[in-house]
Design a protein around this motif. Structure first.
Motif, short mmCIF file in Angstrom:
data_model
loop_
_atom_site.label_atom_id
_atom_site.label_comp_id
_atom_site.label_asym_id
_atom_site.label_seq_id
_atom_site.Cartn_x
_atom_site.Cartn_y
_atom_site.Cartn_z
N THR A 115 0.83 -1.20 0.00
CA THR A 115 0.00 0.00 0.00
C THR A 115 0.86 1.25 0.00
O THR A 115 2.04 1.22 0.37
CB THR A 115 -0.94 0.03 1.22
N ASP A 168 0.79 5.38 1.21
CA ASP A 168 0.15 6.40 2.05
C ASP A 168 0.02 7.67 1.20
O ASP A 168 0.87 8.55 1.23
CB ASP A 168 1.00 6.64 3.29
N GLU A 221 -4.56 5.65 2.43
CA GLU A 221 -3.81 4.42 2.20
C GLU A 221 -4.50 3.63 1.09
O GLU A 221 -5.69 3.31 1.18
CB GLU A 221 -3.73 3.59 3.48
N SER A 234 -1.89 4.27 16.49
CA SER A 234 -1.65 3.26 15.45
C SER A 234 -0.53 3.75 14.53
O SER A 234 -0.01 4.87 14.72
CB SER A 234 -2.92 2.99 14.63
N THR A 235 -0.19 2.92 13.56
CA THR A 235 0.84 3.30 12.59
C THR A 235 0.28 3.19 11.17
O THR A 235 -0.71 2.51 10.93
CB THR A 235 2.09 2.41 12.69
N ASN A 236 0.93 3.86 10.27
CA ASN A 236 0.58 3.76 8.85
C ASN A 236 1.89 3.58 8.06
O ASN A 236 2.73 4.50 8.10
CB ASN A 236 -0.15 5.04 8.40
N PRO A 237 2.08 2.41 7.46
CA PRO A 237 1.20 1.24 7.41
C PRO A 237 1.06 0.58 8.77
O PRO A 237 1.86 0.83 9.68
CB PRO A 237 1.89 0.33 6.39
N SER A 238 0.06 -0.29 8.87
CA SER A 238 -0.28 -0.80 10.19
C SER A 238 0.37 -2.13 10.52
O SER A 238 0.67 -2.41 11.70
CB SER A 238 -1.80 -0.94 10.30
N PRO A 252 -3.27 12.64 9.53
CA PRO A 252 -3.04 11.38 8.84
C PRO A 252 -3.75 11.40 7.49
O PRO A 252 -4.73 12.13 7.31
CB PRO A 252 -3.66 10.34 9.78
N THR A 273 -6.18 10.00 5.32
CA THR A 273 -7.32 9.10 5.30
C THR A 273 -7.74 8.85 3.86
O THR A 273 -7.45 9.62 2.97
CB THR A 273 -8.49 9.70 6.08
#
Length: 792
Positions: free
Chosen positions: A412, A414, A452, A727-731, A761, A763
């Motif tokens: 993915t 971001d 993402e 949380s994190t991105n990517p998760s 973030p 979205t």
């Protein structure tokens, strides 16, 4: 006088008969000491450039000459030439004694050196001159026709040798193929076509008499320039033919009634080699390629030497061009962009065979008579200095680099959120050290999108900000190196400008042939081949010239190419793909990418199957107004496709590509792309630690210990204590060394979409576009200097 007469009369007229007297003896000795062996070198003649299926494209020549055998020359023509030049041709052995004696008496009376030359002597003289010219020996060429006794003696000696070693029919055929008939026509076949538009086998009595009369003084008796002189000379030939019993009085009388001006109605005068070609742009490309390509060193060390061999050698040059595909390609282009349109519209396409580099078709919707600029090829082969900006077709190279770096197929991105009215700004800090940019870079999407998203989605829908982020995360230099490996370059052969805009969104320039060859690399599972139009070359006597194969090199791992091939099927097959509906991948798998540049100035589709690759460009030939403002395709009309409010790569270029690719693959077996390997599908991603609830400092330390870079994102609603990591991105996973964004809890206890801040973030926001194409490059630094207007 007695010495000279003894030399000429005894030594030349009757060399085989013994004669008394010192003058005669010395004359015979002087004559016998002259060289006697005469070699008849092959005549300079037209070469042939043929399609792969043996259809004539062009006849390159220095001298407009087409050699034919005597049985292909009209009997009327043979009689007419003999009647006016050498009526005792079949009776003498190279020297007409009666005519020669008469000329000698006249010479001694007037002081001139003149002829009574037999047809054989003329053949010798012109052959010597022709051979000297082919050697670029101007002095020898001048000596071959000099009015001196020495030259005359040598000519006669050679003529006797020719008569001993060749039949009369061979000599006559050689003469008729050799002599100059004026108006740039050498030999009788070229002359017949030039003046009358017929082959020499079809020449009538009156046509033959006209041609035969020209030879003595090609300018004075040129029927185009001097029809009165030509008609008088023609009639003299007819009278001579009647006197010799070669034509009846009635035939001659009827022939004389025809005015010369009425005889030239169907003439086909010689033009430039490619101006008279059925495929003028491909012809011009071939002529440049034959002279300049390293592959063509077999024809000579220098371009000048090669050109001489091409124009004089009677070579048969078979190309890779498929005449049926070429016709279909041109039709598909002109169905969209008519030749000679007044809308500044152009279109061009090149079709390449993957794995070999063979150029199967190359066409453009412009008039060769108006401009010889070849829109498909590089400058060295007759194209422009730049080519055209190629828009989001550049995104393919980011995919290659990302998979090579270990990103999995289901990875993915971001993607920052952006729309046409609300662009995203990539900062210099983000790009520092990885992209050649000293300014912030503003990128817009054609509709609101971001968040993402998968590689497949970003590719199918061509999301600009997603690829901007992908290139920055992967590394601009890696993507740039990938482009260079896969053959991307400007029309002048130089690399494209290494700015983030050029690398990511196609602000650089290239030509359709470069584009087709580059994408063919993926079709060939990572093997790049230099384009070549050469199938074979043979000499005039049928000897094959060994041409080295074109350069091919594995530049992308085969399994990486397989992965990209799967992703690039998305624009054609995804329900929201930018080229959806133009091709049915279930019947014949194909892959490709749309491209549209700023202000909808240019549009592209580059696509391929495992067996064929084609690039289609449709755009503004002149790119900008005098003030530098880019012109647009929007609002223009495209023949059978109608007028378009907005033009993208999927609007015209993709449907045209579909027509061309349908023709290109007709009759070929259906071949499917190789499935990507597990290694490419899974990439080198590693699992991320569960950081929820940790402090920002502790999470950052953990990520850096794992080899990741860290970015602090915005605040999100979360039941986790405020200020801690939500949380994190990517998760779940990320490539080692990549950037992971920490999303911080605001302590609200829910997971609603946050209010946007400068560090919010990203979205997932997607608003369907009015037109399914998102391939415009974003704004910002990094575009190369705009090519001058109309450069192609």
């Amino acid at each position: 006088m007695s010495t000279l007469m003894g030399l000429l009369m005894a030594g030349i007229a009757i060399p085989a008969i013994g004669a008394g007297g010192s003058a005669t003896t010395s004359g015979v000795k002087a004559f016998n000491d002259l060289p006697s062996e005469f070699s008849v070198s092959p005549l300079a003649q037209q070469s042939k450039i043929l399609t792969a299926d043996n259809k004539l494209i062009a006849n390159p020549y220095d001298e407009n000459r087409i050699i034919v055998s005597l049985d292909k020359i009209s009997p009327w023509m043979q009689k007419a030439q003999i009647a006016i030049e050498d009526s005792r041709f079949y009776e003498h052995g190279g020297l007409d004694v009666r005519g020669f004696t008469r000329a000698m008496v006249s010479n001694f009376s007037s002081g001139d050196v003149q002829g009574a030359s037999t047809l054989t002597q003329q053949y010798v003289k012109i052959t010597l001159q022709e051979n000297a010219l082919r050697r670029d020996d101007k002095e020898a060429a001048k000596a071959a026709v000099a009015k001196t006794y020495t030259r005359k003696l040598q000519e006669l000696k050679y003529a006797l040798d020719v008569e001993r070693n060749y039949t009369k029919e061979q000599i006559l055929a050689g003469y008729l193929n050799l002599v100059y008939y004026g108006d740039q026509a050498y030999g009788v076949e070229a002359a017949a076509q030039n003046y009358f538009g017929v082959s020499s086998s079809k020449l009538t009595l009156v046509q033959s008499a006209l041609l035969a009369g020209i030879v003595q003084q090609p300018t004075k008796y040129n029927p185009v320039l001097n029809p009165k002189n030509s008609q008088a000379r023609r009639n003299a030939v007819l009278d001579r033919m009647q006197a010799l019993g070669m034509a009846t009085a009635a035939e001659v009388a009827a022939a004389k009634k025809v005015p010369v001006a009425n005889m030239l109605g169907n003439r086909k005068p010689p033009k430039g080699v490619c101006q008279r070609s059925s495929e003028p742009f491909f012809c011009a490309y071939m002529m440049e390629y034959l002279q300049k390509s390293p592959q063509m060193a077999v024809l000579g060390k220098t371009p000048a030497e090669r050109l001489k061999n091409i124009n004089q050698g009677g070579l048969v040059i078979k190309t890779t061009l498929d005449s049926k595909l070429q016709a279909a390609t041109l039709k598909a282009l002109t169905d969209a962009v008519p030749v000679g349109n007044k809308s500044n519209l152009g279109a061009a396409s090149t079709v390449i065979e993957p794995g070999t580099g063979k150029v199967l078709a190359m066409a453009q919707a412009t008039d060769f008579g108006d401009s010889q600029l070849n829109l498909n090829v590089d400058q060295r082969y007759g194209g422009s200095q730049y080519g055209y900006q190629f828009g989001s077709t550049a995104k393919t190279y980011a995919l290659v680099a990302a998979l090579e770096s270990g990103m999995p197929l289901d990875g993915t991105i971001d993607a920052p959120s952006a729309s046409p009215d609300d662009p995203h700004m990539f900062t210099r800090a983000e790009m520092k050290g990885r992209c050649n940019s000293d300014k912030d870079w503003e990128v817009e999407n054609d509709y609101r999108s971001g968040g993402e998203m998968s590689l497949a989605k970003a590719t199918a829908e061509s999301i600009n900000t997603a690829f901007g982020q992908l290139v920055i995360d992967t590394g601009c230099q890696k993507v740039y190196d990938t482009m260079n490996r896969m053959g991307v370059h400007q029309g002048d052969g130089k690399p494209i400008y290494n700015s983030v805009a050029s690398i990511t969104l196609g602000a650089g320039t290239m030509t359709p042939m470069t584009a087709a060859a580059s994408y063919a690399t993926l079709a060939a599972r990572g093997k790049f081949c230099e384009p070549t139009p050469i199938a074979s070359i043979t000499t005039s006597n049928g000897k094959v010239i060994k041409v080295p194969p074109t350069t091919c090199k594995q530049v992308v791992r085969a399994d990486v190419a397989d992965g990209v091939n799967l992703l690039l099927q998305g624009p054609l097959s995804d329900r929201r793909g930018t080229a959806k509906g133009v091709w049915d991948v279930t019947k014949r798998p194909a892959a490709g990418k749309t491209g549209t540049t700023n202000n909808h100035n240019q549009s592209w589709f580059i696509g391929y199957t495992p067996q064929r690759a084609a690039a289609v460009w449709v755009g503004n030939v002149k790119v900008a107004r005098a003030n530098g403002q880019l012109l647009t395709l929007n609002g223009k009309c495209f023949n059978e496709y109608g007028c378009k409010r907005s033009v993208f790569g999927g609007t015209i270029a993709a449907p045209v590509w579909s027509k061309i690719m349908t023709a290109a693959t007709r009759g070929l077996p259906v071949v499917r792309f190789t499935e990507p390997s597990a290694a490419v599908r899974n990439g080198n991603y590693v699992a991320l630690p569960d950081l929820a609830g940790r402090s920002v400092e502790a999470a950052t330390e953990a990520l850096r210990a794992g080899g990741f870079s860290v970015r602090i994102g915005g605040r999100v609603d979360s039941p986790i204590r405020e200020g801690r990591v939500a949380s994190t991105n990517p998760s779940r996973r990320a490539p080692k060394g990549s950037t992971v964004t920490l999303l911080i809890s605001n302590g609200n206890g829910s997971s609603a979409t946050p209010t946007r801040t400068t560090e919010q973030p990203r979205t997932s926001i997607v608003t369907p576009p009015p037109v399914p194409d998102t391939t415009r490059p974003g704004k910002g630094k990094g575009k190369p200097p705009k090519p001058p207007g109309g450069n192609g």
